[in-house]
Scaffold this motif. Structure first.
Motif, PDB file in Angstrom:
ATOM      1  N   PHE A  30       0.830  -1.201   0.000  1.00  8.22           N
ATOM      2  CA  PHE A  30       0.000   0.000   0.000  1.00  8.22           C
ATOM      3  C   PHE A  30       0.868   1.256   0.000  1.00  8.22           C
ATOM      4  CE2 PHE A  30      -3.564  -2.434   2.398  1.00  8.22           C
ATOM      5  CZ  PHE A  30      -3.966  -2.998   1.204  1.00  8.22           C
ATOM      6  N   ALA A  33       2.314   1.767  -3.427  1.00 10.44           N
ATOM      7  CA  ALA A  33       1.265   2.246  -4.333  1.00 10.44           C
ATOM      8  C   ALA A  33       0.968   3.713  -4.072  1.00 10.44           C
ATOM      9  CB  ALA A  33       0.003   1.406  -4.158  1.00 10.44           C
ATOM     10  N   HIS A  34       0.965   4.093  -2.793  1.00 11.79           N
ATOM     11  CA  HIS A  34       0.759   5.493  -2.419  1.00 11.79           C
ATOM     12  C   HIS A  34       1.877   6.365  -2.985  1.00 11.79           C
ATOM     13  CE1 HIS A  34       0.536   9.118  -0.011  1.00 11.79           C
ATOM     14  NE2 HIS A  34       1.661   8.804   0.598  1.00 11.79           N
ATOM     15  N   SER A  36       3.806   5.727  -5.564  1.00 10.56           N
ATOM     16  CA  SER A  36       3.855   5.699  -7.030  1.00 10.56           C
ATOM     17  C   SER A  36       2.964   6.743  -7.666  1.00 10.56           C
ATOM     18  CB  SER A  36       3.465   4.307  -7.539  1.00 10.56           C
ATOM     19  OG  SER A  36       2.090   4.050  -7.321  1.00 10.56           O
ATOM     20  N   ARG A  37       2.042   7.328  -6.871  1.00  6.81           N
ATOM     21  CA  ARG A  37       1.169   8.364  -7.422  1.00  6.81           C
ATOM     22  C   ARG A  37       1.920   9.666  -7.664  1.00  6.81           C
ATOM     23  NH1 ARG A  37      -3.116   6.587  -2.875  1.00  6.81           N
ATOM     24  NH2 ARG A  37      -4.323   5.098  -4.078  1.00  6.81           N
ATOM     25  N   VAL A  72       3.161  -4.321  -7.375  1.00  2.82           N
ATOM     26  CA  VAL A  72       3.180  -2.860  -7.430  1.00  2.82           C
ATOM     27  C   VAL A  72       4.385  -2.376  -8.226  1.00  2.82           C
ATOM     28  CG1 VAL A  72       3.350  -0.741  -6.077  1.00  2.82           C
ATOM     29  CG2 VAL A  72       1.917  -2.608  -5.269  1.00  2.82           C
ATOM     30  N   PRO A  90      -3.039  13.232  -8.152  1.00  2.89           N
ATOM     31  CA  PRO A  90      -3.222  12.096  -7.240  1.00  2.89           C
ATOM     32  C   PRO A  90      -3.706  12.544  -5.868  1.00  2.89           C
ATOM     33  CG  PRO A  90      -0.903  12.666  -7.402  1.00  2.89           C
ATOM     34  CD  PRO A  90      -1.626  13.525  -8.407  1.00  2.89           C
ATOM     35  N   GLY A 120     -10.785   2.671  -1.804  1.00  3.72           N
ATOM     36  CA  GLY A 120     -10.037   2.924  -3.031  1.00  3.72           C
ATOM     37  C   GLY A 120      -8.617   3.363  -2.750  1.00  3.72           C
ATOM     38  N   PHE A 121      -8.437   4.176  -1.696  1.00  4.83           N
ATOM     39  CA  PHE A 121      -7.101   4.643  -1.334  1.00  4.83           C
ATOM     40  C   PHE A 121      -6.238   3.477  -0.848  1.00  4.83           C
ATOM     41  CE2 PHE A 121      -3.905   6.417   1.483  1.00  4.83           C
ATOM     42  CZ  PHE A 121      -3.441   7.517   0.765  1.00  4.83           C
ATOM     43  N   THR A 123      -6.542   0.204  -1.462  1.00  2.22           N
ATOM     44  CA  THR A 123      -6.295  -0.849  -2.441  1.00  2.22           C
ATOM     45  C   THR A 123      -5.631  -0.340  -3.717  1.00  2.22           C
ATOM     46  OG1 THR A 123      -8.523  -0.554  -3.366  1.00  2.22           O
ATOM     47  CG2 THR A 123      -8.250  -2.216  -1.639  1.00  2.22           C
ATOM     48  N   ALA A 124      -5.661   0.985  -3.935  1.00  2.00           N
ATOM     49  CA  ALA A 124      -5.114   1.595  -5.156  1.00  2.00           C
ATOM     50  C   ALA A 124      -5.793   1.031  -6.413  1.00  2.00           C
ATOM     51  CB  ALA A 124      -3.601   1.403  -5.239  1.00  2.00           C
ATOM     52  N   ARG A 126      -8.426   1.027  -9.619  1.00  2.00           N
ATOM     53  CA  ARG A 126      -8.950   2.010 -10.572  1.00  2.00           C
ATOM     54  C   ARG A 126     -10.445   2.207 -10.337  1.00  2.00           C
ATOM     55  NH1 ARG A 126      -5.104  -1.029 -13.345  1.00  2.00           N
ATOM     56  NH2 ARG A 126      -3.562   0.189 -14.499  1.00  2.00           N
TER      57      ARG A 126
END
Length: 200
Positions: A30, A33-34, A36-37, A72, A90, A120-121, A123-124, A126
């Protein structure tokens, strides 16, 4: 660089209710993924190296090859260099509390929207993946949620994937608690997880 990375990891864990040295791969995924935005692949890898080094020093195993982490990184590598004509801004961890202020009232719409936002936040996923989820795709227990993602943009073969969402210590930011609160109103009747609402 490692000190900065560790500070950011600890801040993320504190905000989301995770233990920073638990050896749990899902929160690390997570976190990546956070990042990578808004960060480059090199920065994401540097943050991961710092977290892995801290676990190694503490003698806590951390499987860097686990799908929660490797997927990820691989997804980020595939998307690197593909810049869309118009990229959405993002949602960053620092801004998340301000968004949640809009859902302070305990209404049906606010419960649903807060659940969408936090889930959504965490799990990243779409937007298309979020709205495609059915109630049957979610399995709840005391530890959190198990999400059956039947199809995604990155899954061209349609094999599907299982995503674990852990319960956070901070209930205000816990995606699991938000989903449970929404399901108290929506119920477990078959159909889309996130439904439309009609006046009255």
């Amino acid at each position: 660089s490692y000190r900065t990375s560790w500070t950011q990891w600890c801040a993320f864990c504190e905000r989301m209710g995770y233990a920073p040295l638990a050896g749990d791969v899902q929160p690390v995924g997570f976190f990546l993924a956070h990042l990578s935005r808004s960060k480059s692949l090199a920065t994401v890898r540097a943050r991961l190296a710092a977290v892995a080094a801290a676990h190694r020093i503490a003698g806590v195993p951390l499987d860097l090859r686990a799908p929660a982490i490797s997927n990820v990184i691989e997804g980020f590598k595939r998307e690197q260099g593909v810049r869309p004509l118009k990229q959405a801004t993002p949602l960053l961890l620092e801004i998340l509390p301000r968004f949640l202020e809009a859902y302070a009232a305990d209404t049906t719409a606010h419960r649903r929207d807060k659940a969408i936002l936090l889930f959504g936040f965490a799990t990243a996923l779409r937007r298309s993946e979020l709205v495609a989820l059915d109630v049957a795709d979610i399995e709840c227990d005391t530890r959190g949620l198990l999400v059956n993602l039947r199809r995604s943009k990155a899954d061209q073969q349609g094999k599907g994937a299982l995503i674990a969402v852990h319960r956070g210590a901070n209930s205000a930011f816990c995606p699991v608690r938000a989903i449970e609160s929404w399901l108290e109103i929506r119920t477990s009747a078959p159909g889309p997880l996130f439904t439309r609402l009609h006046k009255g």
